[in-house]
Design an enzyme around this catalytic site. Structure first.
Site, PDB file in Angstrom:
ATOM      1  N   GLY A  48      38.719  46.489  47.316  1.00  0.00           N
ATOM      2  CA  GLY A  48      38.683  45.181  47.977  1.00  0.00           C
ATOM      3  C   GLY A  48      39.480  45.050  49.259  1.00  0.00           C
ATOM      4  O   GLY A  48      39.110  44.297  50.148  1.00  0.00           O
ATOM      5  N   GLU A 102      46.992  44.449  49.337  1.00  0.00           N
ATOM      6  CA  GLU A 102      45.996  43.967  48.376  1.00  0.00           C
ATOM      7  C   GLU A 102      45.099  42.923  49.034  1.00  0.00           C
ATOM      8  O   GLU A 102      45.525  42.240  49.962  1.00  0.00           O
ATOM      9  CB  GLU A 102      46.709  43.315  47.181  1.00  0.00           C
ATOM     10  CG  GLU A 102      46.771  44.170  45.938  1.00  0.00           C
ATOM     11  CD  GLU A 102      45.420  44.290  45.209  1.00  0.00           C
ATOM     12  OE1 GLU A 102      44.350  44.112  45.827  1.00  0.00           O
ATOM     13  OE2 GLU A 102      45.459  44.590  44.009  1.00  0.00           O
ATOM     14  N   ASP A 103      43.888  42.780  48.526  1.00  0.00           N
ATOM     15  CA  ASP A 103      43.017  41.710  49.016  1.00  0.00           C
ATOM     16  C   ASP A 103      43.440  40.373  48.421  1.00  0.00           C
ATOM     17  O   ASP A 103      43.520  39.360  49.109  1.00  0.00           O
ATOM     18  CB  ASP A 103      41.538  42.004  48.703  1.00  0.00           C
ATOM     19  CG  ASP A 103      41.287  42.347  47.238  1.00  0.00           C
ATOM     20  OD1 ASP A 103      42.245  42.438  46.448  1.00  0.00           O
ATOM     21  OD2 ASP A 103      40.108  42.525  46.876  1.00  0.00           O
ATOM     22  N   ASP A 106      45.767  37.689  41.802  1.00  0.00           N
ATOM     23  CA  ASP A 106      45.182  36.685  40.914  1.00  0.00           C
ATOM     24  C   ASP A 106      46.107  36.571  39.690  1.00  0.00           C
ATOM     25  O   ASP A 106      47.104  35.864  39.739  1.00  0.00           O
ATOM     26  CB  ASP A 106      43.772  37.188  40.581  1.00  0.00           C
ATOM     27  CG  ASP A 106      42.963  36.271  39.712  1.00  0.00           C
ATOM     28  OD1 ASP A 106      42.945  35.068  39.963  1.00  0.00           O
ATOM     29  OD2 ASP A 106      42.320  36.757  38.772  1.00  0.00           O
ATOM     30  N   LYS A 134      46.507  33.477  44.522  1.00  0.00           N
ATOM     31  CA  LYS A 134      46.157  32.312  43.698  1.00  0.00           C
ATOM     32  C   LYS A 134      47.355  32.005  42.807  1.00  0.00           C
ATOM     33  O   LYS A 134      47.439  32.517  41.685  1.00  0.00           O
ATOM     34  CB  LYS A 134      44.960  32.639  42.796  1.00  0.00           C
ATOM     35  CG  LYS A 134      43.641  32.923  43.480  1.00  0.00           C
ATOM     36  CD  LYS A 134      42.559  33.159  42.414  1.00  0.00           C
ATOM     37  CE  LYS A 134      41.291  33.720  42.962  1.00  0.00           C
ATOM     38  NZ  LYS A 134      40.361  34.191  41.912  1.00  0.00           N
ATOM     39  N   PHE A 155      36.852  31.413  42.189  1.00  0.00           N
ATOM     40  CA  PHE A 155      36.345  32.754  42.485  1.00  0.00           C
ATOM     41  C   PHE A 155      35.724  32.793  43.880  1.00  0.00           C
ATOM     42  O   PHE A 155      34.902  31.959  44.233  1.00  0.00           O
ATOM     43  CB  PHE A 155      35.304  33.180  41.446  1.00  0.00           C
ATOM     44  CG  PHE A 155      34.909  34.616  41.594  1.00  0.00           C
ATOM     45  CD1 PHE A 155      35.746  35.633  41.147  1.00  0.00           C
ATOM     46  CD2 PHE A 155      33.726  34.963  42.224  1.00  0.00           C
ATOM     47  CE1 PHE A 155      35.408  36.970  41.328  1.00  0.00           C
ATOM     48  CE2 PHE A 155      33.378  36.302  42.401  1.00  0.00           C
ATOM     49  CZ  PHE A 155      34.223  37.295  41.948  1.00  0.00           C
ATOM     50  N   ILE A 156      36.125  33.783  44.664  1.00  0.00           N
ATOM     51  CA  ILE A 156      35.648  33.884  46.041  1.00  0.00           C
ATOM     52  C   ILE A 156      35.045  35.268  46.334  1.00  0.00           C
ATOM     53  O   ILE A 156      35.336  36.232  45.611  1.00  0.00           O
ATOM     54  CB  ILE A 156      36.791  33.610  47.038  1.00  0.00           C
ATOM     55  CG1 ILE A 156      37.960  34.529  46.732  1.00  0.00           C
ATOM     56  CG2 ILE A 156      37.263  32.174  46.994  1.00  0.00           C
ATOM     57  CD1 ILE A 156      38.837  34.717  47.903  1.00  0.00           C
ATOM     58  N   ASP A 162      34.384  41.129  46.344  1.00  0.00           N
ATOM     59  CA  ASP A 162      33.031  41.256  45.825  1.00  0.00           C
ATOM     60  C   ASP A 162      32.771  40.382  44.608  1.00  0.00           C
ATOM     61  O   ASP A 162      33.689  39.983  43.895  1.00  0.00           O
ATOM     62  CB  ASP A 162      32.770  42.702  45.394  1.00  0.00           C
ATOM     63  CG  ASP A 162      33.560  43.066  44.129  1.00  0.00           C
ATOM     64  OD1 ASP A 162      34.799  42.905  44.137  1.00  0.00           O
ATOM     65  OD2 ASP A 162      32.935  43.470  43.133  1.00  0.00           O
ATOM     66  N   ARG A 168      30.884  42.117  49.851  1.00  0.00           N
ATOM     67  CA  ARG A 168      32.077  42.613  50.562  1.00  0.00           C
ATOM     68  C   ARG A 168      31.884  42.574  52.082  1.00  0.00           C
ATOM     69  O   ARG A 168      32.840  42.510  52.838  1.00  0.00           O
ATOM     70  CB  ARG A 168      32.393  44.060  50.161  1.00  0.00           C
ATOM     71  CG  ARG A 168      32.779  44.255  48.707  1.00  0.00           C
ATOM     72  CD  ARG A 168      33.352  45.656  48.516  1.00  0.00           C
ATOM     73  NE  ARG A 168      33.406  46.059  47.115  1.00  0.00           N
ATOM     74  CZ  ARG A 168      34.415  45.793  46.293  1.00  0.00           C
ATOM     75  NH1 ARG A 168      35.455  45.103  46.713  1.00  0.00           N
ATOM     76  NH2 ARG A 168      34.400  46.228  45.044  1.00  0.00           N
TER      77      ARG A 168
HETATM   78  P1  IMP Z   1      44.783  40.661  39.364  1.00  0.00           P
HETATM   79  O1  IMP Z   1      45.143  41.968  38.731  1.00  0.00           O
HETATM   80  O2  IMP Z   1      44.282  39.666  38.331  1.00  0.00           O
HETATM   81  O3  IMP Z   1      45.875  40.071  40.220  1.00  0.00           O
HETATM   82  O4  IMP Z   1      43.515  40.877  40.252  1.00  0.00           O
HETATM   83  C1  IMP Z   1      43.507  41.641  41.348  1.00  0.00           C
HETATM   84  C2  IMP Z   1      42.121  42.149  41.676  1.00  0.00           C
HETATM   85  O5  IMP Z   1      41.076  41.372  41.063  1.00  0.00           O
HETATM   86  C3  IMP Z   1      41.898  42.011  43.146  1.00  0.00           C
HETATM   87  O6  IMP Z   1      42.351  43.153  43.837  1.00  0.00           O
HETATM   88  C4  IMP Z   1      40.402  41.828  43.245  1.00  0.00           C
HETATM   89  O7  IMP Z   1      39.761  43.075  43.285  1.00  0.00           O
HETATM   90  C5  IMP Z   1      40.023  41.123  41.959  1.00  0.00           C
HETATM   91  N1  IMP Z   1      39.886  39.653  42.155  1.00  0.00           N
HETATM   92  C6  IMP Z   1      40.754  38.685  41.794  1.00  0.00           C
HETATM   93  N2  IMP Z   1      40.312  37.460  42.131  1.00  0.00           N
HETATM   94  C7  IMP Z   1      39.111  37.661  42.735  1.00  0.00           C
HETATM   95  C8  IMP Z   1      38.146  36.758  43.351  1.00  0.00           C
HETATM   96  O8  IMP Z   1      38.280  35.519  43.402  1.00  0.00           O
HETATM   97  N3  IMP Z   1      37.049  37.362  43.891  1.00  0.00           N
HETATM   98  C9  IMP Z   1      36.839  38.715  43.875  1.00  0.00           C
HETATM   99  N4  IMP Z   1      37.717  39.568  43.324  1.00  0.00           N
HETATM  100  C10 IMP Z   1      38.847  39.051  42.763  1.00  0.00           C
END
Ligand code: IMP
Length: 178
Positions: A48, A102-103, A106, A134, A155-156, A162, A168
């Site tokens: 991402g 990181e993108d 979450d 977030k 969710f975006i 993606d 993407r």
């Molecule tokens: P985390 O481990 O829950 O913090 O999530 C991190 C990864 O989940 C990110 O690097 C993204 O690849 C994916 N992700 C989290 N939220 C979104 C979203 O809203 N859209 C798309 N991918 C997401």
């Protein structure tokens, strides 16, 4: 409103490319100031973050390097809570300042997992730069040092992010509408 359809979901425009670039420039300016003289190693977390990393890195004016690692935790529109390493890091980071790029943060599990892995390799400092954050979704006690944009828990897609590997390539960020 330009609604777009990706597979079974509809998305509407949310953050345009101009706002994204302005936010990146601000974050880059802070990094340039904070990490001057440290030759930081930027670690782009694939897939991402590749678009963000490319734009961020080109705003970095201090001596610095970039490398890549690949992780996966999302399936469809939900975090699985399990973080899988697909491709690890080859570089020696002993006594180096690293910036994990990181993108989006979450739940925070991915960053927490990456930080634990990197800490075991004795870096001097680990910073985290994320395009999006977030805060309402965060489930771990982690710090994101450089956040370009904070968003609510929705969710975006777009700008590297993606839905089921699609979207993407969108130049702007879109949010799910149903
Ligand atoms: P985390 O481990 O829950 O913090 O999530 C991190 C990864 O989940 C990110 O690097 C993204 O690849 C994916 N992700 C989290 N939220 C979104 C979203 O809203 N859209 C798309 N991918 C997401």
């Amino acid at each position: 409103m330009n609604t777009i359809q990706i597979k079974d979901k509809k998305f509407v425009p949310y953050i345009d490319r101009k706002k994204i670039q302005e936010a990146i420039q601000k974050v880059a300016a802070r990094i340039n100031e904070d990490l001057a003289g440290q030759n930081p190693l930027f670690i782009c977390v694939l897939n991402g973050a590749f678009v963000f990393a490319a734009d961020l890195f080109r705003e970095i004016t201090i001596d610095s390097e970039i490398t890549f690692m690949r992780m996966k935790s999302y399936s469809g529109t939900q975090s699985t809570g399990r973080v899988k390493e697909i491709q690890g890091l080859g570089e020696d980071i002993t006594e180096r300042t690293v910036v994990v790029v990181e993108d989006i943060v979450d739940t925070g599990y991915t960053i927490q997992h990456i930080k634990e892995q990197l800490r075991a390799r004795n870096p001097k400092d680990i910073r985290v730069a994320s395009l999006l954050f977030k805060p309402e979704a965060l489930k771990c006690d982690i710090k994101v040092d450089y956040v370009a944009l904070e968003i609510p828990n929705a969710f975006i897609v777009g700008y590297g992010l993606d839905y089921d590997e699609q979207g993407r390539n969108l130049k702007d960020i879109y949010v799910i509408s149903e």
